[in-house]
Motif scaffolding. Structure first.
Motif, PDB file in Angstrom:
ATOM      1  N   ASP A   1      10.630   6.548  -0.433  1.00  0.00           N
ATOM      2  CA  ASP A   1      10.292   7.081  -1.763  1.00  0.00           C
ATOM      3  C   ASP A   1       9.259   6.173  -2.448  1.00  0.00           C
ATOM      4  O   ASP A   1       8.914   5.105  -1.923  1.00  0.00           O
ATOM      5  N   PRO A   2       8.746   6.572  -3.623  1.00  0.00           N
ATOM      6  CA  PRO A   2       7.710   5.766  -4.288  1.00  0.00           C
ATOM      7  C   PRO A   2       8.141   4.356  -4.684  1.00  0.00           C
ATOM      8  O   PRO A   2       7.296   3.499  -4.937  1.00  0.00           O
ATOM      9  N   ASP A   3       9.447   4.092  -4.732  1.00  0.00           N
ATOM     10  CA  ASP A   3       9.941   2.749  -5.032  1.00  0.00           C
ATOM     11  C   ASP A   3      10.083   1.886  -3.782  1.00  0.00           C
ATOM     12  O   ASP A   3      10.549   0.744  -3.863  1.00  0.00           O
TER      13      ASP A   3
ATOM     14  N   ASP B   1       0.821  -1.214   0.000  1.00  0.00           N
ATOM     15  CA  ASP B   1       0.000   0.000   0.000  1.00  0.00           C
ATOM     16  C   ASP B   1       0.851   1.259   0.000  1.00  0.00           C
ATOM     17  O   ASP B   1       0.407   2.320  -0.455  1.00  0.00           O
ATOM     18  N   VAL B   2       2.053   1.158   0.516  1.00  0.00           N
ATOM     19  CA  VAL B   2       2.932   2.317   0.653  1.00  0.00           C
ATOM     20  C   VAL B   2       3.630   2.652  -0.667  1.00  0.00           C
ATOM     21  O   VAL B   2       3.886   3.820  -0.968  1.00  0.00           O
ATOM     22  N   LYS B   3       3.900   1.646  -1.464  1.00  0.00           N
ATOM     23  CA  LYS B   3       4.641   1.861  -2.708  1.00  0.00           C
ATOM     24  C   LYS B   3       3.848   2.715  -3.689  1.00  0.00           C
ATOM     25  O   LYS B   3       2.630   2.667  -3.742  1.00  0.00           O
ATOM     26  N   GLY B   4       4.575   3.526  -4.443  1.00  0.00           N
ATOM     27  CA  GLY B   4       3.952   4.385  -5.444  1.00  0.00           C
ATOM     28  C   GLY B   4       3.782   5.817  -4.987  1.00  0.00           C
ATOM     29  O   GLY B   4       3.459   6.695  -5.784  1.00  0.00           O
ATOM     30  N   LYS B   5       3.982   6.081  -3.714  1.00  0.00           N
ATOM     31  CA  LYS B   5       3.910   7.430  -3.156  1.00  0.00           C
ATOM     32  C   LYS B   5       5.054   7.603  -2.169  1.00  0.00           C
ATOM     33  O   LYS B   5       5.641   6.625  -1.720  1.00  0.00           O
ATOM     34  N   TRP B   6       5.322   8.827  -1.818  1.00  0.00           N
ATOM     35  CA  TRP B   6       6.240   9.093  -0.726  1.00  0.00           C
ATOM     36  C   TRP B   6       5.504   8.783   0.572  1.00  0.00           C
ATOM     37  O   TRP B   6       4.284   8.951   0.656  1.00  0.00           O
ATOM     38  N   ALA B   7       6.231   8.350   1.593  1.00  0.00           N
ATOM     39  CA  ALA B   7       5.615   8.042   2.878  1.00  0.00           C
ATOM     40  C   ALA B   7       6.549   8.408   4.022  1.00  0.00           C
ATOM     41  O   ALA B   7       7.773   8.312   3.900  1.00  0.00           O
ATOM     42  N   VAL B   8       5.941   8.834   5.123  1.00  0.00           N
ATOM     43  CA  VAL B   8       6.656   9.089   6.370  1.00  0.00           C
ATOM     44  C   VAL B   8       6.172   8.077   7.398  1.00  0.00           C
ATOM     45  O   VAL B   8       4.964   7.932   7.605  1.00  0.00           O
ATOM     46  N   PHE B   9       7.113   7.374   8.023  1.00  0.00           N
ATOM     47  CA  PHE B   9       6.828   6.521   9.176  1.00  0.00           C
ATOM     48  C   PHE B   9       7.404   7.254  10.384  1.00  0.00           C
ATOM     49  O   PHE B   9       8.615   7.440  10.485  1.00  0.00           O
ATOM     50  N   PHE B  10       6.515   7.686  11.259  1.00  0.00           N
ATOM     51  CA  PHE B  10       6.852   8.540  12.391  1.00  0.00           C
ATOM     52  C   PHE B  10       6.687   7.732  13.673  1.00  0.00           C
ATOM     53  O   PHE B  10       5.597   7.637  14.227  1.00  0.00           O
TER      54      PHE B  10
ATOM     55  N   ALA C   1      13.733  18.376  -0.434  1.00  0.00           N
ATOM     56  CA  ALA C   1      15.074  18.168  -0.991  1.00  0.00           C
ATOM     57  C   ALA C   1      15.196  16.775  -1.611  1.00  0.00           C
ATOM     58  O   ALA C   1      15.723  16.627  -2.719  1.00  0.00           O
ATOM     59  N   ALA C   2      14.703  15.754  -0.921  1.00  0.00           N
ATOM     60  CA  ALA C   2      14.763  14.386  -1.450  1.00  0.00           C
ATOM     61  C   ALA C   2      13.954  14.261  -2.738  1.00  0.00           C
ATOM     62  O   ALA C   2      14.391  13.615  -3.699  1.00  0.00           O
ATOM     63  N   GLN C   3      12.799  14.892  -2.787  1.00  0.00           N
ATOM     64  CA  GLN C   3      11.979  14.864  -3.999  1.00  0.00           C
ATOM     65  C   GLN C   3      12.677  15.612  -5.138  1.00  0.00           C
ATOM     66  O   GLN C   3      12.646  15.159  -6.285  1.00  0.00           O
ATOM     67  N   TYR C   4      13.331  16.717  -4.818  1.00  0.00           N
ATOM     68  CA  TYR C   4      14.051  17.475  -5.847  1.00  0.00           C
ATOM     69  C   TYR C   4      15.191  16.633  -6.422  1.00  0.00           C
ATOM     70  O   TYR C   4      15.346  16.531  -7.645  1.00  0.00           O
ATOM     71  N   VAL C   5      15.972  16.026  -5.558  1.00  0.00           N
ATOM     72  CA  VAL C   5      17.109  15.216  -6.007  1.00  0.00           C
ATOM     73  C   VAL C   5      16.627  14.041  -6.864  1.00  0.00           C
ATOM     74  O   VAL C   5      17.229  13.711  -7.886  1.00  0.00           O
ATOM     75  N   ARG C   6      15.523  13.426  -6.463  1.00  0.00           N
ATOM     76  CA  ARG C   6      14.969  12.306  -7.248  1.00  0.00           C
ATOM     77  C   ARG C   6      14.534  12.772  -8.637  1.00  0.00           C
ATOM     78  O   ARG C   6      14.735  12.075  -9.628  1.00  0.00           O
ATOM     79  N   ALA C   7      13.941  13.949  -8.712  1.00  0.00           N
ATOM     80  CA  ALA C   7      13.424  14.468  -9.979  1.00  0.00           C
ATOM     81  C   ALA C   7      14.509  15.114 -10.847  1.00  0.00           C
ATOM     82  O   ALA C   7      14.273  15.358 -12.034  1.00  0.00           O
TER      83      ALA C   7
END
Length: 188
Positions: free
Chosen positions: A127-129, A29-38, A155-161
């Motif tokens: 990440d989405p992967d 369910d988590v794959k395909g989107k960014w996710a935070v586990f807090f 920043a992580a999304q920018y670097v990925r893109a």
């Protein structure tokens, strides 16, 4: 072995979310989107509600960044619901809370305190992967800052893109980035 760059391990957990009640969440369910586990030590405690409230104040911003948020403790999903129903601070929160009473997630992320059965205070960004890109862990008495978490996710999304670019210290969206090369060695 470090956890950054590793893949999310299989899990299944029961979640509580104010607008959905109880539901199952798995690694798929988590794959395909960014996710935070807090991760936080326990419901009905002291520092935890302040952190969760801070994170909740950034929830809409994280949703706009296409980030799912999961609060995780070794409490049950029933405890999460009871805390939500009885605490003004927690009652405002819209993100999902995962019950981890079997300690699967806490062990998968290597944050379980075996002597107490509680999770450490730790944050992971996936990440989405399904790859862990960011991690922060603090001692029990030190709360986290959601502003900094949002900055790091951007920043992580920018670097990925933008392959070939990196974000320097204190980078904010729209700021200059770096393109690593031999020409920059010793000149920054």
């Amino acid at each position: 072995m470090g956890i950054i760059g590793s893949t999310l391990k299989p899990f299944e957990a029961t979640a509580f979310q104010a607008d959905k009640d109880f539901f199952q969440v798995t690694d798929e369910d988590v794959k395909g989107k960014w996710a935070v586990f807090f991760f936080y030590p326990a419901d009905f405690t002291f520092v935890c509600p302040t952190e969760l409230e801070d994170l909740g104040e950034h929830y809409e911003q994280l949703q706009k960044l296409d980030v799912d948020v999961y609060g995780v403790s070794t409490d049950t999903h029933f405890s999460h619901k009871a805390w939500h129903d009885t605490s003004e601070r927690i009652g405002k929160l819209k993100f999902a809370f995962l019950g981890d009473q079997l300690h699967t997630l806490a062990r998968n992320f290597n944050v379980l305190r075996e002597d107490s059965g509680l999770a450490d205070r730790a944050t992971f960004v996936i990440d989405p992967d399904g790859v862990i890109q960011l991690m922060e862990q603090t001692c029990e008495g030190v709360g986290r800052n959601a502003n900094e978490l949002v900055r790091k996710i951007r920043a992580a999304q920018y670097v990925r893109a933008n392959p070939g670019e990196v974000c320097p210290a204190a980078w904010e969206e729209g700021s200059d980035t770096l393109s690593p090369s031999l020409d920059l060695v010793g000149k920054i």
